[in-house]
Write an enzyme that holds these catalytic residues in place. Structure first.
Site, PDB file in Angstrom:
ATOM      1  CG  HIS A  85      65.590 -39.052 100.041  1.00 34.57           C
ATOM      2  ND1 HIS A  85      65.201 -37.701 100.404  1.00 34.57           N
ATOM      3  CD2 HIS A  85      66.167 -39.119  98.828  1.00 34.57           C
ATOM      4  CE1 HIS A  85      65.808 -37.060  99.156  1.00 34.57           C
ATOM      5  NE2 HIS A  85      66.292 -37.896  98.523  1.00 34.57           N
ATOM      6  CG  HIS A 141      69.187 -39.152  96.323  1.00 32.05           C
ATOM      7  ND1 HIS A 141      67.945 -38.844  95.871  1.00 32.05           N
ATOM      8  CD2 HIS A 141      69.678 -40.194  95.693  1.00 32.05           C
ATOM      9  CE1 HIS A 141      67.627 -39.732  94.911  1.00 32.05           C
ATOM     10  NE2 HIS A 141      68.769 -40.483  94.726  1.00 32.05           N
ATOM     11  CG  ASP A 159      71.173 -34.159  97.220  1.00 33.75           C
ATOM     12  OD1 ASP A 159      71.073 -35.465  97.080  1.00 33.75           O
ATOM     13  OD2 ASP A 159      70.252 -33.412  96.959  1.00 33.75           O
ATOM     14  CG  HIS A 160      68.549 -35.184 100.814  1.00 33.73           C
ATOM     15  ND1 HIS A 160      67.304 -34.408 100.983  1.00 33.73           N
ATOM     16  CD2 HIS A 160      68.676 -35.096  99.443  1.00 33.73           C
ATOM     17  CE1 HIS A 160      67.007 -33.891  99.666  1.00 33.73           C
ATOM     18  NE2 HIS A 160      67.766 -34.469  98.704  1.00 33.73           N
ATOM     19  CG  HIS A 178      62.864 -39.304  95.649  1.00 36.48           C
ATOM     20  ND1 HIS A 178      63.077 -38.228  94.610  1.00 36.48           N
ATOM     21  CD2 HIS A 178      64.240 -38.836  96.198  1.00 36.48           C
ATOM     22  CE1 HIS A 178      64.199 -37.717  94.459  1.00 36.48           C
ATOM     23  NE2 HIS A 178      64.864 -38.303  95.307  1.00 36.48           N
ATOM     24  CG  ASP A 206      64.626 -34.723  97.002  1.00 38.19           C
ATOM     25  OD1 ASP A 206      64.704 -33.594  97.668  1.00 38.19           O
ATOM     26  OD2 ASP A 206      65.977 -35.076  96.638  1.00 38.19           O
ATOM     27  CG  HIS A 266      66.234 -30.356  96.338  1.00 37.31           C
ATOM     28  ND1 HIS A 266      66.223 -30.813  94.970  1.00 37.31           N
ATOM     29  CD2 HIS A 266      67.003 -31.310  97.023  1.00 37.31           C
ATOM     30  CE1 HIS A 266      67.017 -31.728  94.827  1.00 37.31           C
ATOM     31  NE2 HIS A 266      67.267 -32.442  96.218  1.00 37.31           N
TER      32      HIS A 266
HETATM   33 ZN    ZN Z   1      68.003 -34.046  96.568  1.00 34.83          ZN
HETATM   34 ZN    ZN Z   2      66.607 -37.286  96.262  1.00 34.22          ZN
END
Ligand code: ZN
Ligand code: ZN
Length: 358
Positions: free
Chosen positions: A113, A115, A117-118, A211, A234, A308
């Site tokens: 996905h 977000h 941090d990915h 998520h 996530d 994570h």
């Molecule tokens: Zn994340």
């Molecule tokens: Zn996420």
């Protein structure tokens, strides 16, 4: 005897002091030392390229919360000459470089996905895999929206790409290698998976996880020579991870310890810090360590690896609090993931060999 030992130690200290003095004052000795250090650090970890095993390395087991021990979401899988990254958060490239893992043959990045941090580490991976020899556009697989991510990075880094090609020449940095190739993975229905990639015995499938408000969000499964790994991405506790992770060798599952995050929320609230709201909101779209263990059991996964990790776990006591209740659900086959965990799954076997690359 005591006098003899003392004399021996004294001699060693003297030799070490002289050696240090030589290096400190002699440029030639400094250069010789530097060359040795460089030689020891520019090799490559080629074990992961052995085509008779599925290799899984965690290069980022953290979250958006700052953590000196953990980079943001990052994993890399080597199988049959193919190389897939699963998500690419900030700091992942630093870990891959530190562990001397080859990235020149990167087949693509599977995004769960979007977000931050990915995806925030994608430009570093793009540049460094390009420098390491990738000639074609970097394939980014992901849910609809991956075109927007690719277009954005393409535009933001177009000047940089131009400088690199101008400075090192198109022979070194191919024009095509500067680009991204977004590949939209069709949204599967909740009860089906879709094939993302199937070549050379390496099969990648995607399935839906939960998520929300991020939707769709994917988990991925990679199968090779009778061995398998599943990445939950996530998600809150979702039976789909168990369904599509049926009998998987290794389940890499995200985890947020809500009992710890509640304490953070209370602490921030006491200080009047508005970010208490974030701590309040995040548990509802992640899974707890106990829930991830339940999913691993339901799937019949041989090994569950937490990634994570939220919140940061600075010491053994924090780790113990994080894992509270897990052993009641699953007493065996649980590992707290860390940056540098390398799992080697030899073809057509039951073995899972754990290496620590740190
Ligand atoms: Zn994340
Ligand atoms: Zn996420």
């Amino acid at each position: 005897m005591v006098r003899l030992v003392a004399a021996g130690i004294g001699l060693l200290v003297t030799v070490a002091a002289i050696g240090f003095g030589v290096v400190w004052f002699s440029p030639a000795a400094q250069d010789a030392l530097m060359r040795r250090v460089v030689a020891a650090n520019v090799g490559g970890n080629v074990d992961v390229l052995d085509e008779d095993a599925l290799h899984v390395v965690l290069c980022g087991t953290g979250s958006p919360m700052p953590d000196p021990e953990r980079a943001q979401s990052c994993a890399i899988v080597y199988a049959g000459g193919k190389v897939f990254m699963i998500d690419s958060g900030l700091g992942g490239w630093d870990r891959l470089a530190r562990f001397q893992l080859p990235v020149g043959g990167l087949t693509g990045i599977l995004l769960t996905h979007f977000h931050s941090d990915h995806i925030s580490g994608i430009p570093d991976i793009a540049l460094n895999s390009w420098a390491a020899g990738r000639r074609d556009a970097l394939a980014l697989y992901g849910p609809p929206g991956v075109e927007t991510v690719a277009k954005g990075f393409d535009l933001a880094y177009s000047l940089d790409d131009g400088y690199r090609i101008a400075h090192h020449g198109p022979e070194f940095f191919s024009e095509e290698g500067a680009a991204y190739l977004p590949i939209v993975v069709d949204v599967p229905s909740r009860d089906s998976s879709v094939t993302v990639y199937d070549e050379g015995g390496v099969k990648v499938t995607a399935f839906r996880v939960s998520h929300e408000p991020v939707d769709p969000a994917y988990g991925y499964r990679i199968d090779y020579k009778g061995r398998s790994v599943v990445f939950s991405g996530d998600t809150k506790k979702d039976g789909n991870v168990a369904r599509f992770g049926k009998d998987v060798d290794v389940l890499i599952h995200e985890a947020l310890a809500d009992h710890m995050v509640h304490m953070l929320e209370e602490g921030l609230e006491l200080r009047g810090d508005r970010r208490a709201k974030v701590m309040h909101d995040i548990p509802d779209y992640h899974a707890t360590p106990v829930q991830a263990a339940e999913i691993a059991n339901e799937a019949g996964a041989k090994l569950l690896v937490y990634t994570h990790i939220v919140p940061r776990l600075p010491n053994a006591i924090a780790e113990r609090v994080f894992l509270r209740g897990v052993s009641d659900v699953r007493s065996d086959g649980v590992t707290l993931g860390y940056d540098g965990l390398y799992l080697e799954l030899p073809a057509d076997s039951e073995k899972i060999v754990e290496h620590d690359l740190r």
